[in-house]
Design a protein around this motif. Structure first.
Motif, PDB file in Angstrom:
ATOM      1  N   ASN A   1     -35.460  29.544   1.424  1.00 57.14           N
ATOM      2  CA  ASN A   1     -34.952  29.455   0.335  1.00 57.14           C
ATOM      3  C   ASN A   1     -34.696  31.600  -0.570  1.00 57.14           C
ATOM      4  O   ASN A   1     -34.054  31.240  -1.562  1.00 57.14           O
ATOM      5  CB  ASN A   1     -35.657  29.078  -1.242  1.00 57.14           C
ATOM      6  CG  ASN A   1     -35.180  27.035  -0.187  1.00 57.14           C
ATOM      7  OD1 ASN A   1     -34.582  26.988  -0.177  1.00 57.14           O
ATOM      8  ND2 ASN A   1     -36.515  26.693  -0.566  1.00 57.14           N
ATOM      9  N   ASP A   2     -34.810  32.091   0.392  1.00 57.44           N
ATOM     10  CA  ASP A   2     -35.280  33.832  -0.309  1.00 57.44           C
ATOM     11  C   ASP A   2     -36.050  33.149  -1.451  1.00 57.44           C
ATOM     12  O   ASP A   2     -35.782  34.413  -2.393  1.00 57.44           O
ATOM     13  CB  ASP A   2     -33.622  34.434  -0.586  1.00 57.44           C
ATOM     14  CG  ASP A   2     -32.759  34.008   0.912  1.00 57.44           C
ATOM     15  OD1 ASP A   2     -33.622  34.923   1.785  1.00 57.44           O
ATOM     16  OD2 ASP A   2     -31.499  34.190   0.607  1.00 57.44           O
ATOM     17  N   ASP A   3     -37.471  32.651  -1.952  1.00 57.59           N
ATOM     18  CA  ASP A   3     -37.572  33.290  -2.818  1.00 57.59           C
ATOM     19  C   ASP A   3     -39.396  32.865  -2.050  1.00 57.59           C
ATOM     20  O   ASP A   3     -39.332  31.215  -1.872  1.00 57.59           O
ATOM     21  CB  ASP A   3     -37.521  31.854  -3.780  1.00 57.59           C
ATOM     22  CG  ASP A   3     -38.197  31.930  -5.116  1.00 57.59           C
ATOM     23  OD1 ASP A   3     -39.342  32.863  -5.316  1.00 57.59           O
ATOM     24  OD2 ASP A   3     -37.978  31.284  -6.259  1.00 57.59           O
ATOM     25  N   PHE A   4     -40.316  33.132  -2.640  1.00 58.06           N
ATOM     26  CA  PHE A   4     -41.715  33.552  -2.227  1.00 58.06           C
ATOM     27  C   PHE A   4     -42.372  32.096  -3.168  1.00 58.06           C
ATOM     28  O   PHE A   4     -43.127  31.833  -2.255  1.00 58.06           O
ATOM     29  CB  PHE A   4     -42.203  34.965  -2.072  1.00 58.06           C
ATOM     30  CG  PHE A   4     -41.575  35.629  -1.381  1.00 58.06           C
ATOM     31  CD1 PHE A   4     -42.671  35.492  -0.052  1.00 58.06           C
ATOM     32  CD2 PHE A   4     -41.281  36.745  -1.553  1.00 58.06           C
ATOM     33  CE1 PHE A   4     -41.872  36.674   0.552  1.00 58.06           C
ATOM     34  CE2 PHE A   4     -40.551  37.753  -0.734  1.00 58.06           C
ATOM     35  CZ  PHE A   4     -41.229  37.986   0.766  1.00 58.06           C
ATOM     36  N   SER A   5     -41.514  31.468  -3.657  1.00 57.14           N
ATOM     37  CA  SER A   5     -42.496  30.837  -4.557  1.00 57.14           C
ATOM     38  C   SER A   5     -41.965  29.607  -4.760  1.00 57.14           C
ATOM     39  O   SER A   5     -42.043  28.207  -5.758  1.00 57.14           O
ATOM     40  CB  SER A   5     -42.805  30.958  -6.145  1.00 57.14           C
ATOM     41  OG  SER A   5     -41.528  31.710  -7.374  1.00 57.14           O
ATOM     42  N   SER A   6     -40.854  29.292  -4.210  1.00 57.91           N
ATOM     43  CA  SER A   6     -39.565  28.136  -4.013  1.00 57.91           C
ATOM     44  C   SER A   6     -40.974  26.753  -3.200  1.00 57.91           C
ATOM     45  O   SER A   6     -41.641  27.351  -2.473  1.00 57.91           O
ATOM     46  CB  SER A   6     -38.530  28.606  -3.399  1.00 57.91           C
ATOM     47  OG  SER A   6     -38.937  28.186  -1.890  1.00 57.91           O
ATOM     48  N   TYR A   7     -40.164  24.881  -3.212  1.00 62.51           N
ATOM     49  CA  TYR A   7     -41.089  24.466  -2.896  1.00 62.51           C
ATOM     50  C   TYR A   7     -40.323  24.306  -1.967  1.00 62.51           C
ATOM     51  O   TYR A   7     -38.588  24.214  -1.354  1.00 62.51           O
ATOM     52  CB  TYR A   7     -41.101  23.090  -3.864  1.00 62.51           C
ATOM     53  CG  TYR A   7     -40.993  21.273  -3.145  1.00 62.51           C
ATOM     54  CD1 TYR A   7     -42.827  21.554  -3.569  1.00 62.51           C
ATOM     55  CD2 TYR A   7     -39.822  21.143  -2.999  1.00 62.51           C
ATOM     56  CE1 TYR A   7     -42.914  20.078  -2.679  1.00 62.51           C
ATOM     57  CE2 TYR A   7     -40.381  20.169  -1.847  1.00 62.51           C
ATOM     58  CZ  TYR A   7     -42.130  19.262  -1.837  1.00 62.51           C
ATOM     59  OH  TYR A   7     -42.603  18.417  -1.381  1.00 62.51           O
ATOM     60  N   VAL A   8     -40.989  23.782  -0.631  1.00 66.06           N
ATOM     61  CA  VAL A   8     -40.156  23.266   0.779  1.00 66.06           C
ATOM     62  C   VAL A   8     -40.718  22.536   0.843  1.00 66.06           C
ATOM     63  O   VAL A   8     -42.035  21.939   0.667  1.00 66.06           O
ATOM     64  CB  VAL A   8     -40.902  24.141   1.587  1.00 66.06           C
ATOM     65  CG1 VAL A   8     -40.189  23.661   3.173  1.00 66.06           C
ATOM     66  CG2 VAL A   8     -39.667  25.230   1.762  1.00 66.06           C
ATOM     67  N   PRO A   9     -40.380  21.166   1.078  1.00 67.38           N
ATOM     68  CA  PRO A   9     -41.059  19.360   1.626  1.00 67.38           C
ATOM     69  C   PRO A   9     -41.221  19.339   2.936  1.00 67.38           C
ATOM     70  O   PRO A   9     -40.627  19.984   3.771  1.00 67.38           O
ATOM     71  CB  PRO A   9     -39.662  18.326   1.547  1.00 67.38           C
ATOM     72  CG  PRO A   9     -38.302  19.340   1.584  1.00 67.38           C
ATOM     73  CD  PRO A   9     -38.473  20.762   1.388  1.00 67.38           C
ATOM     74  N   GLY A  10     -42.288  18.672   3.045  1.00 68.74           N
ATOM     75  CA  GLY A  10     -43.423  18.491   4.845  1.00 68.74           C
ATOM     76  C   GLY A  10     -42.472  17.008   4.568  1.00 68.74           C
ATOM     77  O   GLY A  10     -41.635  16.356   4.650  1.00 68.74           O
ATOM     78  N   ILE A  11     -43.458  17.098   5.426  1.00 69.82           N
ATOM     79  CA  ILE A  11     -43.179  15.717   7.429  1.00 69.82           C
ATOM     80  C   ILE A  11     -42.762  14.777   6.307  1.00 69.82           C
ATOM     81  O   ILE A  11     -41.939  14.224   6.466  1.00 69.82           O
ATOM     82  CB  ILE A  11     -43.966  16.476   8.788  1.00 69.82           C
ATOM     83  CG1 ILE A  11     -43.371  17.592   9.133  1.00 69.82           C
ATOM     84  CG2 ILE A  11     -43.683  14.404   9.317  1.00 69.82           C
ATOM     85  CD1 ILE A  11     -43.935  18.045  11.011  1.00 69.82           C
ATOM     86  N   ASN A  12     -43.878  14.857   5.954  1.00 74.21           N
ATOM     87  CA  ASN A  12     -44.332  12.767   4.948  1.00 74.21           C
ATOM     88  C   ASN A  12     -43.663  12.911   4.270  1.00 74.21           C
ATOM     89  O   ASN A  12     -43.357  12.415   4.505  1.00 74.21           O
ATOM     90  CB  ASN A  12     -45.791  12.899   4.699  1.00 74.21           C
ATOM     91  CG  ASN A  12     -47.120  13.085   6.245  1.00 74.21           C
ATOM     92  OD1 ASN A  12     -46.809  12.770   7.633  1.00 74.21           O
ATOM     93  ND2 ASN A  12     -47.908  13.856   5.763  1.00 74.21           N
ATOM     94  N   ASP A  13     -43.089  13.965   3.522  1.00 76.24           N
ATOM     95  CA  ASP A  13     -42.079  13.970   2.271  1.00 76.24           C
ATOM     96  C   ASP A  13     -40.561  13.841   3.071  1.00 76.24           C
ATOM     97  O   ASP A  13     -40.045  12.407   2.334  1.00 76.24           O
ATOM     98  CB  ASP A  13     -42.000  14.713   1.553  1.00 76.24           C
ATOM     99  CG  ASP A  13     -43.600  15.340   1.315  1.00 76.24           C
ATOM    100  OD1 ASP A  13     -44.221  14.772   0.621  1.00 76.24           O
ATOM    101  OD2 ASP A  13     -44.334  16.563   1.573  1.00 76.24           O
ATOM    102  N   VAL A  14     -40.496  14.277   3.944  1.00 80.83           N
ATOM    103  CA  VAL A  14     -39.049  13.612   4.508  1.00 80.83           C
ATOM    104  C   VAL A  14     -38.866  12.443   5.159  1.00 80.83           C
ATOM    105  O   VAL A  14     -37.767  12.083   5.223  1.00 80.83           O
ATOM    106  CB  VAL A  14     -39.065  14.880   5.458  1.00 80.83           C
ATOM    107  CG1 VAL A  14     -37.226  14.623   6.525  1.00 80.83           C
ATOM    108  CG2 VAL A  14     -39.078  16.375   4.774  1.00 80.83           C
ATOM    109  N   ASN A  15     -40.102  12.180   5.674  1.00 82.95           N
ATOM    110  CA  ASN A  15     -40.352  10.310   6.025  1.00 82.95           C
ATOM    111  C   ASN A  15     -40.217   9.496   5.611  1.00 82.95           C
ATOM    112  O   ASN A  15     -39.472   8.749   5.320  1.00 82.95           O
ATOM    113  CB  ASN A  15     -41.489  10.806   7.634  1.00 82.95           C
ATOM    114  CG  ASN A  15     -41.066   9.757   8.208  1.00 82.95           C
ATOM    115  OD1 ASN A  15     -40.342   9.400   8.826  1.00 82.95           O
ATOM    116  ND2 ASN A  15     -42.377   8.907   8.575  1.00 82.95           N
ATOM    117  N   LYS A  16     -40.586   9.771   4.031  1.00 86.72           N
ATOM    118  CA  LYS A  16     -40.096   9.096   3.471  1.00 86.72           C
ATOM    119  C   LYS A  16     -38.851   8.708   3.067  1.00 86.72           C
ATOM    120  O   LYS A  16     -38.691   7.387   2.570  1.00 86.72           O
ATOM    121  CB  LYS A  16     -41.528   9.070   2.658  1.00 86.72           C
ATOM    122  CG  LYS A  16     -43.012   9.202   2.630  1.00 86.72           C
ATOM    123  CD  LYS A  16     -44.137   9.101   1.821  1.00 86.72           C
ATOM    124  CE  LYS A  16     -45.642   8.843   1.843  1.00 86.72           C
ATOM    125  NZ  LYS A  16     -46.621   9.225   1.099  1.00 86.72           N
ATOM    126  N   ALA A  17     -38.637   9.754   3.039  1.00 89.53           N
ATOM    127  CA  ALA A  17     -36.432  10.057   2.093  1.00 89.53           C
ATOM    128  C   ALA A  17     -36.463   9.081   2.857  1.00 89.53           C
ATOM    129  O   ALA A  17     -34.789   8.834   2.459  1.00 89.53           O
ATOM    130  CB  ALA A  17     -37.058  11.652   1.819  1.00 89.53           C
TER     131      ALA A  17
END
Length: 502
Positions: free
Chosen positions: A299-315
């Motif tokens: 995201n060109d931002d050192f502090s941004s949120y990135v979803p993980g494997i478990n999060d994306v799998n649930k979504a």
């Protein structure tokens, strides 16, 4: 055993084997066509024989490579009808459109103008003959783009609608399919990697001859061109990879989370250098990470949120229904790293090569090898840098010609396996794409036949390339040095035999 030999699994293996094998030829075809055209342009502009000999040499290797590429590429088309008829029926209206353009436009350019280039050396004026190889190069790029557009639609389907009555997808916006950001960024990255491959190929073969003091003038020119190509293409590959990665983070977050073995979303998210963990439990037991770097890459931002494997799998379970939407995590994780590692090693070697072959680091000698007389410029590092440095540089340079090929292969393995379990992301799963009437035995037999055939072709390809690469650039004929000034040449020479150079 039943699961291991399921038609879906076997069909995927067969398509993977044939695709990776075919793609060994594609980047070389794209890059060698343009590099050969560049060398011929230099000859037409300057009239120097060294450029003509280089054009003949690299042009011959290009022709061998493209012949094998065409043969192996045809098999790709047949598999859609053999093993993936359900896929072809569902998305053929969309997927077939860019492939049709590839055949009707791009392949027409390649096949027509490559014939004129091969047989037109002593029949066409210099500039017209030069235009032919540039048209071949244009054809290879167009061919790659149309195919990448089709593949990008599988990664990010756009410009379509689902006809529920017919039970298939239908094209509504061909422009969206061709020019979506996925296709543009993927084409940018693939073409840059192709030139990295061609540059390394040129460096490796030139280093082989220079280490043996053979064909010094031609190989010195080829080495410098190859090194510059590797460095420029390496930079573009890194930049385009960053662009494509940001697109993938938005469009396929599962693939990119798997590439980093990021199990749970983090803010900021670290970039994983090494990770080892339990796939079933969904966590890492060992991880070496760079804090915040993944957030910046996404995201060109050192502090941004990135979803993980478990999060994306649930979504995705909530969006598409029950199931496991995770790809093969180890393959995605290590494939991503092998792609970057082998590609960037070639780039690093290119920088080292340009530095070591600067004029003030050349070892003055006077050599005569055949007709090559080089009184001042022999490409060896200066003695002050160490007597063994030159030997090691040549050895590494020769071996590195294969590294971008390995990087390309792992790149495509990552791209395609990281999308699983989807054939078309979010639209059609792979298990629903296999031909319903194909048995295990039929897929096993066809896979065995194709694998054996490709093994034979690999031996032929390697031997042909090795034979002509070791032979070096050809000697020039009178017809080479004095091409006709108009189409057809001098009518007074009509009774003379044609002096083809290939």
């Amino acid at each position: 055993m039943e699961l291991a030999l399921a038609p879906e699994t076997l069909a995927r293996w067969q398509f993977g084997i044939t695709t990776v094998y075919h793609f060994l030829f594609v980047p070389l075809t794209i890059s060698l066509a343009a590099l050969t055209a560049g060398l011929q342009t230099a000859w037409v502009r300057t009239g120097k024989e060294v450029y003509l000999r280089a054009t003949k040499f690299w042009g011959k290797l290009f022709l061998i490579n493209i012949a094998m590429g065409v043969v192996t590429g045809i098999v790709q088309e047949f598999q859609f009808g053999m093993n993936w008829s359900a896929y072809s029926r569902f998305v053929g209206d969309i997927f077939g459109a860019p492939l049709a353009f590839e055949a009707l436009i791009a392949f027409f350019f390649e096949s027509t103008f490559i014939g004129l280039w091969i047989f037109g050396w002593d029949k066409l004026p210099k500039k017209i003959h030069l235009a032919c190889i540039w048209m071949v190069s244009l054809g290879t790029v167009l061919s790659a783009y149309f195919i990448l557009a089709a593949n990008s639609w599988m990664q990010h389907p756009v410009g379509y609608r689902i006809d529920k009555v017919k039970g298939r997808a239908e094209l509504t916006d061909f422009g969206a399919v061709l020019f979506q950001n996925t296709a543009l960024s993927q084409a940018f990255h693939t073409l840059a990697a192709a030139f990295l491959t061609g540059g390394a190929f040129m460096v490796g073969i030139a280093a082989y001859h220079l280490a043996r003091r053979r064909h010094i003038r031609v190989m010195k020119t080829s080495l410098r061109l190859g090194l510059v190509t590797v460095v420029v293409a390496g930079l573009l590959t890194a930049v385009s990879g960053d662009v494509l990665g940001k697109v993938m983070f938005k469009q396929q977050p599962m693939k990119m989370a798997a590439a980093e073995a990021l199990w749970d979303g983090q803010k900021p998210a670290p970039f994983s250098i090494f990770a080892y963990g339990d796939v079933q439990k969904g966590h890492n037991t060992v991880a070496i990470e760079i804090p915040g770097l993944l957030s910046f890459l996404a995201n060109d931002d050192f502090s941004s949120y990135v979803p993980g494997i478990n999060d994306v799998n649930k979504a995705e379970q909530q969006r598409f229904g029950p199931g496991d939407y995770r790809p093969n995590i180890p393959v995605a994780f290590w494939g991503f790293r092998w792609m970057i590692g082998f590609g960037m090693f070639s780039f690093t070697l290119g920088i080292a090569g340009l530095w070591l072959t600067r004029k003030k680091f050349l070892l003055p000698q006077h050599l005569r090898v055949g007709e090559d007389e080089v009184p001042h410029l022999v490409l060896l590092p200066h003695k002050a840098l160490g007597p063994k440095l030159g030997t090691w540089f040549w050895r590494i340079a020769v071996w590195t010609l294969a590294f971008p090929l390995i990087a390309n292969s792992w790149g495509w393995i990552f791209t395609e396996t990281g999308r699983q379990p989807w054939a078309v992301y979010g639209v059609l799963q792979t298990r629903h794409s296999v031909s319903p009437g194909v048995s295990q035995a039929e897929v096993v037999i066809s896979m065995a036949v194709f694998t054996a055939l490709y093994a034979i072709l690999a031996v032929i390809e390697v031997r042909l390339l090795a034979k002509y690469a070791k032979a070096g650039p050809p000697e020039l004929t009178e017809a080479d040095l004095n091409p006709p000034t108009r189409i057809g040449g001098d009518l007074r020479d009509a009774d003379k035999p044609m002096a083809f150079s290939y």
